[in-house]
Enzyme design. Structure first.
Site, PDB file in Angstrom:
ATOM      1  CE  LYS A   1      -1.953  -1.063   3.961  1.00 38.30           C
ATOM      2  NZ  LYS A   1      -1.212  -2.316   4.263  1.00 38.30           N
TER       3      LYS A   1
ATOM      4  NE  ARG B   1      -4.517  -1.018   9.956  1.00 36.78           N
ATOM      5  CZ  ARG B   1      -3.432  -0.469   9.393  1.00 36.78           C
ATOM      6  NH1 ARG B   1      -3.490   0.698   8.827  1.00 36.78           N
ATOM      7  NH2 ARG B   1      -2.312  -1.126   9.401  1.00 36.78           N
TER       8      ARG B   1
ATOM      9  NE  ARG C   1       7.137  -2.151   6.305  1.00 35.17           N
ATOM     10  CZ  ARG C   1       5.810  -2.225   6.317  1.00 35.17           C
ATOM     11  NH1 ARG C   1       5.102  -1.789   5.282  1.00 35.17           N
ATOM     12  NH2 ARG C   1       5.201  -2.771   7.340  1.00 35.17           N
TER      13      ARG C   1
ATOM     14  NE  ARG D   1       6.032   0.163  10.351  1.00 34.26           N
ATOM     15  CZ  ARG D   1       4.891  -0.105   9.736  1.00 34.26           C
ATOM     16  NH1 ARG D   1       4.719   0.282   8.474  1.00 34.26           N
ATOM     17  NH2 ARG D   1       3.935  -0.732  10.360  1.00 34.26           N
TER      18      ARG D   1
ATOM     19  NE  ARG E   1       2.036  -4.461  11.566  1.00 34.74           N
ATOM     20  CZ  ARG E   1       3.236  -4.355  10.979  1.00 34.74           C
ATOM     21  NH1 ARG E   1       4.307  -4.799  11.592  1.00 34.74           N
ATOM     22  NH2 ARG E   1       3.344  -3.809   9.807  1.00 34.74           N
TER      23      ARG E   1
HETATM   24  P1  ADP Z   1       1.173  -1.528   7.593  1.00 37.78           P
HETATM   25  O1  ADP Z   1       1.779  -0.590   6.554  1.00 37.78           O
HETATM   26  O2  ADP Z   1       2.133  -2.598   7.959  1.00 37.78           O
HETATM   27  O3  ADP Z   1      -0.176  -2.035   7.185  1.00 37.78           O
HETATM   28  P2  ADP Z   1       0.628   0.862   9.156  1.00 37.78           P
HETATM   29  O4  ADP Z   1       1.871   1.681   9.027  1.00 37.78           O
HETATM   30  O5  ADP Z   1      -0.513   1.239   8.289  1.00 37.78           O
HETATM   31  O6  ADP Z   1       1.008  -0.675   8.933  1.00 37.78           O
HETATM   32  O7  ADP Z   1       0.135   0.867  10.663  1.00 37.78           O
HETATM   33  C1  ADP Z   1       1.010   0.633  11.742  1.00 37.78           C
HETATM   34  C2  ADP Z   1       0.213   0.564  13.039  1.00 37.78           C
HETATM   35  O8  ADP Z   1      -0.453   1.823  13.267  1.00 37.78           O
HETATM   36  C3  ADP Z   1      -0.898  -0.466  13.073  1.00 37.78           C
HETATM   37  O9  ADP Z   1      -0.428  -1.753  13.464  1.00 37.78           O
HETATM   38  C4  ADP Z   1      -1.871   0.139  14.102  1.00 37.78           C
HETATM   39  O10 ADP Z   1      -1.387  -0.061  15.439  1.00 37.78           O
HETATM   40  C5  ADP Z   1      -1.750   1.628  13.819  1.00 37.78           C
HETATM   41  N1  ADP Z   1      -2.754   2.099  12.834  1.00 37.78           N
HETATM   42  C6  ADP Z   1      -2.495   2.647  11.599  1.00 37.78           C
HETATM   43  N2  ADP Z   1      -3.639   2.984  10.986  1.00 37.78           N
HETATM   44  C7  ADP Z   1      -4.654   2.644  11.819  1.00 37.78           C
HETATM   45  C8  ADP Z   1      -6.075   2.725  11.751  1.00 37.78           C
HETATM   46  N3  ADP Z   1      -6.699   3.224  10.664  1.00 37.78           N
HETATM   47  N4  ADP Z   1      -6.790   2.270  12.805  1.00 37.78           N
HETATM   48  C9  ADP Z   1      -6.198   1.769  13.890  1.00 37.78           C
HETATM   49  N5  ADP Z   1      -4.865   1.648  14.034  1.00 37.78           N
HETATM   50  C10 ADP Z   1      -4.097   2.085  13.006  1.00 37.78           C
HETATM   51  P1  ADP Z   2       2.208  -1.809   3.245  1.00 36.06           P
HETATM   52  O1  ADP Z   2       2.206  -0.295   3.208  1.00 36.06           O
HETATM   53  O2  ADP Z   2       1.012  -2.398   2.576  1.00 36.06           O
HETATM   54  O3  ADP Z   2       2.417  -2.352   4.619  1.00 36.06           O
HETATM   55  P2  ADP Z   2       4.765  -1.550   1.814  1.00 36.06           P
HETATM   56  O4  ADP Z   2       4.396  -0.718   0.628  1.00 36.06           O
HETATM   57  O5  ADP Z   2       5.514  -0.887   2.896  1.00 36.06           O
HETATM   58  O6  ADP Z   2       3.451  -2.310   2.384  1.00 36.06           O
HETATM   59  O7  ADP Z   2       5.589  -2.815   1.265  1.00 36.06           O
HETATM   60  C1  ADP Z   2       6.186  -3.757   2.162  1.00 36.06           C
HETATM   61  C2  ADP Z   2       7.604  -4.075   1.677  1.00 36.06           C
HETATM   62  O8  ADP Z   2       7.522  -4.858   0.478  1.00 36.06           O
HETATM   63  C3  ADP Z   2       8.439  -2.840   1.338  1.00 36.06           C
HETATM   64  O9  ADP Z   2       9.772  -3.095   1.730  1.00 36.06           O
HETATM   65  C4  ADP Z   2       8.322  -2.725  -0.187  1.00 36.06           C
HETATM   66  O10 ADP Z   2       9.506  -2.164  -0.765  1.00 36.06           O
HETATM   67  C5  ADP Z   2       8.122  -4.154  -0.620  1.00 36.06           C
HETATM   68  N1  ADP Z   2       7.174  -4.300  -1.753  1.00 36.06           N
HETATM   69  C6  ADP Z   2       6.067  -3.546  -1.998  1.00 36.06           C
HETATM   70  N2  ADP Z   2       5.413  -3.978  -3.103  1.00 36.06           N
HETATM   71  C7  ADP Z   2       6.109  -5.058  -3.563  1.00 36.06           C
HETATM   72  C8  ADP Z   2       5.941  -5.961  -4.684  1.00 36.06           C
HETATM   73  N3  ADP Z   2       4.908  -5.847  -5.534  1.00 36.06           N
HETATM   74  N4  ADP Z   2       6.860  -6.956  -4.834  1.00 36.06           N
HETATM   75  C9  ADP Z   2       7.910  -7.077  -3.951  1.00 36.06           C
HETATM   76  N5  ADP Z   2       8.105  -6.261  -2.886  1.00 36.06           N
HETATM   77  C10 ADP Z   2       7.236  -5.268  -2.690  1.00 36.06           C
END
Ligand code: ADP
Ligand code: ADP
Ligand code: ZN
Length: 215
Positions: free
Chosen positions: A13, A88, A127, A161, A172
């Site tokens: 994302k 979410r 990541r 992170r 998660r």
């Molecule tokens: P990821 O990219 O791995 O999906 P995020 O960076 O979006 O994770 O979120 C990291 C953490 O921040 C989540 O595990 C949660 O604790 C909190 N968080 C982020 N967005 C939300 C949301 N919309 N509602 C509740 N908690 C959230």
């Molecule tokens: P999210 O925001 O959904 O948690 P990220 O965009 O941070 O996910 O992606 C998670 C990790 O995977 C990052 O290190 C990113 O560079 C890598 N990544 C993202 N998209 C792809 C893909 N299509 N194929 C391989 N690696 C990816």
């Protein structure tokens, strides 16, 4: 245009949101990034969110709804924005509907980035991001062009992170399945849900999203 990106942790994302912002000027609004900044700056929101974030659990709906309600009214959101990591829960989605109707705007699309669970752990564990500009990278899948130097800003400082460890990822992922997946039928019924295969390469996912959005 107002777009939501949905998908489990590691689906891609943030990667696609950064790219959509650069290519199409859609402002990326990441609640995860906003909450991490709040924790780092030790604000009131940060203090309220830290414990849940460290455990891999969702922070309270009230907290994130308030953050987004304030943020989407700022000038840089006037031409469109991309929600990355929000909503979410169904309660957050309902709150978003109210917010948008209050400001006379509507949701254009919800993109679900689908990725099998088996590859998410490796995505998340590898990541990292530029400490200066936030550009996202991966140990295997997205290395900077020059090792150790950010493509976007030239910084040599990178961060990982705290919650990107195998154990927290499972919590998660669990939260995603229980609390966030119910949003899929919610948006399907509204006729705005688009599914994109997130297992493809980063560039292929980007092309598929652009086609789906018609941009
Ligand atoms: P990821 O990219 O791995 O999906 P995020 O960076 O979006 O994770 O979120 C990291 C953490 O921040 C989540 O595990 C949660 O604790 C909190 N968080 C982020 N967005 C939300 C949301 N919309 N509602 C509740 N908690 C959230
Ligand atoms: P999210 O925001 O959904 O948690 P990220 O965009 O941070 O996910 O992606 C998670 C990790 O995977 C990052 O290190 C990113 O560079 C890598 N990544 C993202 N998209 C792809 C893909 N299509 N194929 C391989 N690696 C990816
Ligand atoms: Zn950078």
């Amino acid at each position: 245009m107002i777009v939501i990106l949905l998908g489990p942790p590691g689906a891609g994302k943030g990667t696609q949101a950064q790219r959509l912002q650069a290519d199409h000027g859609l402002k990326q609004l990441s609640t995860g990034d906003m909450l991490r900044a709040a924790v780092k700056n030790e604000t009131r929101v940060g203090r309220l969110a830290k414990e849940a974030m460290d455990a891999g659990k969702l922070v309270s709906d009230d907290l994130v709804v308030q953050i987004i309600a304030d943020r989407i009214q700022e000038d840089d959101c006037a031409t469109g924005f991309l929600l990355d990591g929000f909503p979410r829960t169904v309660a957050q989605a309902e709150a978003l509907d109210v917010m948008l109707s209050d400001i006379g705007r509507k949701l254009d699309a919800v993109i679900e980035v689908t990725v099998p669970d088996s590859i998410l752990v490796e995505r998340v564990a590898g990541r990292y991001a530029c400490a200066k500009c936030g550009a996202g990278y991966h140990d295997r899948f997205k290395k900077p062009a020059q090792a150790g130097v950010c493509d976007q800003c030239g910084s040599t400082d990178f961060i990982r992170r705290d919650d990107d460890n195998a154990e927290t990822v499972r919590t998660r992922l669990d939260a995603y399945k229980k609390q966030t997946e119910p949003l899929l039928p919610y948006y399907q019924e509204k006729g705005v849900l688009l599914q994109v295969d997130g297992e493809q390469s980063i560039d292929a996912v980007a092309r598929t999203i652009d086609e789906a959005l018609g941009v």
